[in-house]
Design a protein around this motif. Structure first.
Motif, PDB file in Angstrom:
ATOM      1  N   ARG A 314       0.833  -1.215   0.000  1.00 39.05           N
ATOM      2  CA  ARG A 314       0.000   0.000   0.000  1.00 39.05           C
ATOM      3  C   ARG A 314       0.861   1.255   0.000  1.00 39.05           C
ATOM      4  NH1 ARG A 314      -1.454   3.999   2.967  1.00 39.05           N
ATOM      5  NH2 ARG A 314      -0.244   3.275   4.755  1.00 39.05           N
ATOM      6  N   ILE A 315       1.875   1.266   0.852  1.00 40.13           N
ATOM      7  CA  ILE A 315       2.733   2.442   0.973  1.00 40.13           C
ATOM      8  C   ILE A 315       3.559   2.639  -0.297  1.00 40.13           C
ATOM      9  CG2 ILE A 315       4.692   3.410   2.236  1.00 40.13           C
ATOM     10  CD1 ILE A 315       3.596   1.978   4.742  1.00 40.13           C
ATOM     11  N   ASP A 318       1.173   3.567  -3.232  1.00 42.30           N
ATOM     12  CA  ASP A 318       0.202   4.623  -2.943  1.00 42.30           C
ATOM     13  C   ASP A 318      -1.231   4.163  -3.234  1.00 42.30           C
ATOM     14  OD1 ASP A 318      -0.671   7.124  -2.133  1.00 42.30           O
ATOM     15  OD2 ASP A 318      -0.509   7.984  -4.148  1.00 42.30           O
ATOM     16  N   ASN A 320      -5.166   2.995  -2.156  1.00 43.86           N
ATOM     17  CA  ASN A 320      -6.248   3.295  -1.214  1.00 43.86           C
ATOM     18  C   ASN A 320      -7.207   2.116  -1.263  1.00 43.86           C
ATOM     19  OD1 ASN A 320      -8.036   4.500   0.545  1.00 43.86           O
ATOM     20  ND2 ASN A 320      -8.948   5.818  -1.031  1.00 43.86           N
ATOM     21  N   LYS A 411      -5.891  -0.380  -7.312  1.00 45.09           N
ATOM     22  CA  LYS A 411      -5.444   0.887  -7.878  1.00 45.09           C
ATOM     23  C   LYS A 411      -6.627   1.634  -8.461  1.00 45.09           C
ATOM     24  CE  LYS A 411      -2.057   2.901 -11.057  1.00 45.09           C
ATOM     25  NZ  LYS A 411      -1.384   3.709 -10.026  1.00 45.09           N
TER      26      LYS A 411
END
Length: 502
Positions: A314-315, A318, A320, A411
């Motif tokens: 996730r980091i 990027d 959500n 994504k």
């Protein structure tokens, strides 16, 4: 498929058949030469043999012909057959010709005191049996299995989970959902309703899902009941897969009747875990969520590894996560990490096409960077150094593909800016817009009047646009092919911009 049960010649003819059947307008002799790098005489011989064998396999309902006008080779059918049917049945035909799989099938069904006794029963020479057994022994090595005629119960010995996996992938790669010779098994072993009804989608299982369940059930019952070979699971393994058993329903009552309570518990636990990793979409979203939440509440190390890996992804990318996207990602990643921790067998050789995510994407600089990031994340995980060296490449390919898919799944999809300008028939421009919106998600399509801002310009005239902007020249509105080509171009842009641009 590296571990094919076909001979070399049969494998090549199978590849030729697939290439021709997939080619909409057939393939020329030179195109086949360029693709498969055969000599002209060899290719001519293979095509001649293939034509006769196709008619034999499909009882004169399918023919390999050479088009008299174009000269291309094409598949012609007397009845309506799907491409999947054609490929699966010609595959089975060539497997039967090679005989290697049916040597394995015989080993799994019967016990022999010696190779000579087996050869006599199969009406084969001892030298032929020895030769084919060498091939099978090599195929068993990654699974920790061996062939021995010294064992009373079964000639296949070694890692029991490995032997069962080898059996499953062998049967599935050969038969898939085609006709399976089951006359050697008790009728009760073929009835899978109890097994099916454990899962949410029991009433709507496809033929391939049912076939996979049948193979899993037959292999389990044969190994446990006929050959008295039982799985041995550590307490840690049992703890790691415990939450996949979340219903008070019987799955194989016939097995429960004939083995100890302890052994049935192990067999059941493994089955309910393994089926989720081998068969797609058995559970409803609610059940998947329930299983994921049970692991998240637990103190299991495997659950923590899964959560940590998903968070690092996730980091780095990027993301959500949506609730649904996170649950699906966690569920399948968890299954794979448990497999890597406790089983770690490279099964990639049993995919008909080599398991490689590289082949499904454009390998540009941006994607190279994506793969490097995924590889770096995998290599810093605690479990990475524990993966067996001989299984590393195949296991990492599957894990990388899983992470890549999880990234795409979560994504946020972008949008496509389309500018439509029609000078010949003004209202037709509105018709084009409506057709596009009828086909595509409205959130993904944005119409603009600015040709310089658009990703795609659809026009019946030349337009001065940015060199990077796609332009579809639509000047034949009465030609149905033009409409199809327009949709194809939008598909290509979506595929390139939304799927490949991670």
């Amino acid at each position: 498929m590296r571990n094919s049960f076909m001979g070399k010649k049969e494998r090549m003819k199978f590849e030729l058949f697939k290439a021709i059947v997939f080619a909409k307008n057939g393939l020329s002799f030179n195109e086949l030469l360029d693709t498969y790098h055969l000599t002209k005489s060899t290719l001519s011989r293979y095509i001649h043999d293939l034509a006769a064998e196709v008619e034999d396999a499909f009882e004169d309902n399918v023919h390999l012909i050479q088009n008299s006008h174009t000269g291309t080779y094409q598949i012609q059918t007397e009845k309506t057959f799907s491409i999947g049917y054609l490929i699966d049945y010609i595959h089975l035909f060539y497997v039967q010709k090679s005989g290697i799989f049916f040597l394995l099938d015989t080993l799994l069904k019967k016990n022999y005191p010696s190779i000579d006794a087996m050869a006599l029963d199969m009406h084969m020479s001892s030298s032929s049996v020895y030769k084919q057994l060498r091939v099978l022994k090599e195929m068993l090595i990654p699974f920790g299995g061996k062939i021995s005629f010294e064992e009373i119960s079964s000639p296949l010995i070694g890692n029991e989970i490995g032997v069962r996996l080898f059996s499953f992938y062998s049967y599935w790669s050969v038969f898939k959902s085609t006709t399976f010779d089951n006359k050697n098994y008790p009728e009760a072993w073929l009835e899978t309703k109890d097994f099916e009804h454990y899962f949410d989608h029991a009433d709507s299982l496809s033929e391939s899902q049912q076939a996979k369940l049948r193979f899993i059930q037959l292999i389990t019952l044969r190994r446990a009941l006929w050959q008295k070979n039982y799985v041995a699971l550590s307490e840690e393994f049992l703890a790691d897969i415990a939450y996949f058993d979340n219903k008070e329903l019987e799955i194989l009552p016939i097995l429960k009747q004939h083995v100890s309570t302890e052994q049935y518990h192990k067999e059941r636990a493994l089955l309910l875990f393994a089926t989720r990793g081998l068969i797609y979409n058995l559970d409803s979203p609610e059940t998947r969520k329930k299983i994921v939440e049970a692991y998240q509440r637990s103190s299991l190390e495997i659950a923590k590894h899964t959560t940590k890996l998903i968070e690092e992804i996730r980091i780095e990318f990027d993301l959500n996560y949506s609730e649904e996207g996170y649950t699906i990602f966690y569920f399948y990643l968890l299954i794979l990490l448990i497999y890597i921790k406790h089983i770690t067998i490279d099964i990639s050789g049993y995919y008909r096409n080599d398991l490689s995510f590289h082949s499904m994407i454009d390998y540009d600089e941006k994607n190279v960077e994506t793969f490097q990031k995924i590889t770096t994340i995998i290599q810093r995980q605690e479990f990475y150094p524990k993966i067996k060296k001989q299984a590393l490449n195949g296991v990492i390919s599957i894990l990388t593909l899983t992470l890549y898919s999880g990234i795409y799944l979560n994504k946020k999809a972008g949008s496509l800016l389309i500018c439509v300008i029609f000078n010949n028939n003004l209202i037709l421009a509105e018709g084009i817009k409506k057709i596009i919106l009828d086909v595509y998600n409205h959130e993904r399509i944005i119409f603009t009047s600015d040709v310089l801002a658009a990703d795609l310009v659809i026009s019946d005239s030349y337009e001065n646009i940015d060199p990077k902007t796609e332009h579809f020249y639509f000047d034949e509105q009465l030609n149905p092919e033009q409409w199809g080509k327009m949709i194809d171009m939008i598909n290509q842009i979506f595929y390139r911009e939304l799927f490949l641009s991670l």
